[in-house]
Design a protein around this motif. Sequence first.
Motif, mmCIF file in Angstrom:
data_model
loop_
_atom_site.group_PDB
_atom_site.id
_atom_site.type_symbol
_atom_site.label_atom_id
_atom_site.label_comp_id
_atom_site.label_asym_id
_atom_site.label_seq_id
_atom_site.Cartn_x
_atom_site.Cartn_y
_atom_site.Cartn_z
ATOM 1 N N VAL A 172 38.880 17.219 -21.628
ATOM 2 C CA VAL A 172 39.734 17.132 -22.813
ATOM 3 C C VAL A 172 38.929 16.437 -23.907
ATOM 4 N N ILE A 173 38.854 17.064 -25.069
ATOM 5 C CA ILE A 173 38.129 16.485 -26.199
ATOM 6 C C ILE A 173 39.099 16.254 -27.349
ATOM 7 N N ASP A 174 39.217 15.007 -27.767
ATOM 8 C CA ASP A 174 40.041 14.644 -28.921
ATOM 9 C C ASP A 174 39.144 14.655 -30.154
ATOM 10 N N THR A 175 39.450 15.536 -31.098
ATOM 11 C CA THR A 175 38.595 15.707 -32.274
ATOM 12 C C THR A 175 39.122 14.955 -33.499
ATOM 13 N N SER A 176 40.053 14.031 -33.300
ATOM 14 C CA SER A 176 40.671 13.341 -34.442
ATOM 15 C C SER A 176 39.643 12.681 -35.346
ATOM 16 N N THR A 177 38.594 12.124 -34.755
ATOM 17 C CA THR A 177 37.605 11.382 -35.542
ATOM 18 C C THR A 177 36.276 12.126 -35.655
ATOM 19 N N LEU A 178 36.258 13.400 -35.267
ATOM 20 C CA LEU A 178 35.003 14.152 -35.277
ATOM 21 C C LEU A 178 34.940 15.102 -36.465
ATOM 22 N N ASN A 179 33.755 15.186 -37.104
ATOM 23 C CA ASN A 179 33.548 16.258 -38.068
ATOM 24 C C ASN A 179 32.977 17.467 -37.333
ATOM 25 N N VAL A 180 32.732 18.552 -38.052
ATOM 26 C CA VAL A 180 32.268 19.784 -37.415
ATOM 27 C C VAL A 180 30.946 19.568 -36.683
ATOM 28 N N HIS A 181 30.020 18.837 -37.306
ATOM 29 C CA HIS A 181 28.705 18.627 -36.703
ATOM 30 C C HIS A 181 28.822 17.803 -35.417
ATOM 31 N N GLN A 182 29.660 16.769 -35.447
ATOM 32 C CA GLN A 182 29.841 15.938 -34.263
ATOM 33 C C GLN A 182 30.522 16.730 -33.147
ATOM 34 N N LEU A 183 31.446 17.600 -33.518
ATOM 35 C CA LEU A 183 32.123 18.422 -32.522
ATOM 36 C C LEU A 183 31.152 19.375 -31.840
ATOM 37 N N ARG A 184 30.318 20.026 -32.642
ATOM 38 C CA ARG A 184 29.332 20.947 -32.068
ATOM 39 C C ARG A 184 28.413 20.198 -31.100
ATOM 40 N N LEU A 208 38.390 23.868 -20.883
ATOM 41 C CA LEU A 208 38.043 22.894 -21.909
ATOM 42 C C LEU A 208 39.167 22.876 -22.935
ATOM 43 N N TYR A 209 39.822 21.720 -23.078
ATOM 44 C CA TYR A 209 41.007 21.608 -23.925
ATOM 45 C C TYR A 209 40.719 20.701 -25.120
ATOM 46 N N PHE A 210 41.089 21.182 -26.314
ATOM 47 C CA PHE A 210 40.894 20.416 -27.539
ATOM 48 C C PHE A 210 42.239 19.955 -28.086
ATOM 49 N N GLU A 211 42.264 18.712 -28.572
ATOM 50 C CA GLU A 211 43.467 18.179 -29.185
ATOM 51 C C GLU A 211 43.100 17.265 -30.341
ATOM 52 N N SER A 212 44.099 16.886 -31.104
ATOM 53 C CA SER A 212 43.900 15.954 -32.205
ATOM 54 C C SER A 212 45.254 15.352 -32.541
ATOM 55 N N GLY A 246 43.691 24.671 -26.350
ATOM 56 C CA GLY A 246 44.087 23.454 -27.037
ATOM 57 C C GLY A 246 44.969 23.730 -28.235
ATOM 58 N N LEU A 247 45.041 22.761 -29.113
ATOM 59 C CA LEU A 247 45.924 22.824 -30.264
ATOM 60 C C LEU A 247 45.260 23.536 -31.441
ATOM 61 N N SER A 248 46.047 24.257 -32.189
ATOM 62 C CA SER A 248 45.539 24.925 -33.381
ATOM 63 C C SER A 248 45.042 23.889 -34.379
ATOM 64 N N GLY A 249 43.842 24.126 -34.912
ATOM 65 C CA GLY A 249 43.271 23.190 -35.871
ATOM 66 C C GLY A 249 42.469 22.071 -35.238
ATOM 67 N N GLU A 305 48.718 13.660 -37.374
ATOM 68 C CA GLU A 305 48.335 13.301 -38.737
ATOM 69 C C GLU A 305 47.095 14.063 -39.178
ATOM 70 N N VAL A 306 46.100 14.130 -38.300
ATOM 71 C CA VAL A 306 44.868 14.834 -38.630
ATOM 72 C C VAL A 306 45.105 16.329 -38.712
ATOM 73 N N LEU A 307 45.890 16.880 -37.795
ATOM 74 C CA LEU A 307 46.162 18.322 -37.811
ATOM 75 C C LEU A 307 46.914 18.723 -39.071
ATOM 76 N N LEU A 308 47.885 17.907 -39.479
ATOM 77 C CA LEU A 308 48.625 18.200 -40.708
ATOM 78 C C LEU A 308 47.684 18.216 -41.910
ATOM 79 N N ARG A 309 46.761 17.261 -41.945
ATOM 80 C CA ARG A 309 45.812 17.205 -43.051
ATOM 81 C C ARG A 309 44.876 18.414 -43.037
#
Length: 290
Positions: A142-154, A92-96, A13-16, A99-103
């Motif tokens: 595919v998991i979009d983590t734009s709205t997930l924090n670390v705990h939700q991602l885990r 398993l592919y991660f994306e976001s 997936g994407l870095s970050g 705007e979120v990745l830049l932040r």
Amino acid sequence: MNGARPTLVIVSGLSGSGKSVALKTFEDLDYYCVDNLPVELLPAFVRSMIREDGLPPRMAVGIDVRSRHSDLSRLSEWRATAESLGVDARLLYFESSDEVLLRRFADTRRRHPLTRLGLSLPEALVRERELTAPLRGEADTVIDTSTLNVHQLRRQVITGFALEHSPGLSLLFESFAYRHGVPEEADFVFDARVLPNPHWDDELRPLTGRDGRVRDYLDAQPDVTLYVGQVAGFLDTWLPRLRNETRAYVTVAFGCTGGKHRSVYLAERLAAHARTQGWEEVATYHREQD
């Protein structure tokens, strides 16, 4: 795992976007993990894992644009070769969002791996999407983590992939703090606030329910012994009745005031008990600690 082929999860997936968190989560679930593997070495990695008793049952590898000379578009070819060696390979592919990745890059002050090519960060994000497009197209999940924090991602990795793709019914034992709310996804919730609290012991306060001294303290409490025995009996009676074709996993949650001592201890202890009862797919998740 009842004769099932060993599982190989390819994390990309994407870095970050959370790949490192995902790999750490798989490692916590007893997967053999390797990060930043060149895609062309995927079959060689599988061959290197073969032992006299076969392959490890669970493996995970990170493959992404950090391998600067790898042709990610050939993943399908190397994945097929790996599967011919006896593994069930899943991508398993991660994306976001950009705007979120830049932040996230701004907050962590980390460099994007493609900025080494002289690209600005926005340009690097665009180029990375282009390079990983074949992987996204082939991904099983595919998991979009734009709205997930670390705990939700885990938690999503555990429940949405690591357990859901396991054969049969899987169990997740979760701890939480009542002051942060009861987990909405919990199937069973047990309140540990009635038990003696290690928080009031100055030496135990900095520790968690995973530490030996806290376990010893709680093991010595008669109320805890009674509580564990009654909960174990309840779960032993009713969890087997939840096995069916439509349910992938069950979440058993334990809550206490801070989600640090009693609930963590109970989640770990009842997870260990479940394993002794023959449950093969058992994981723990500590919402306030992980």
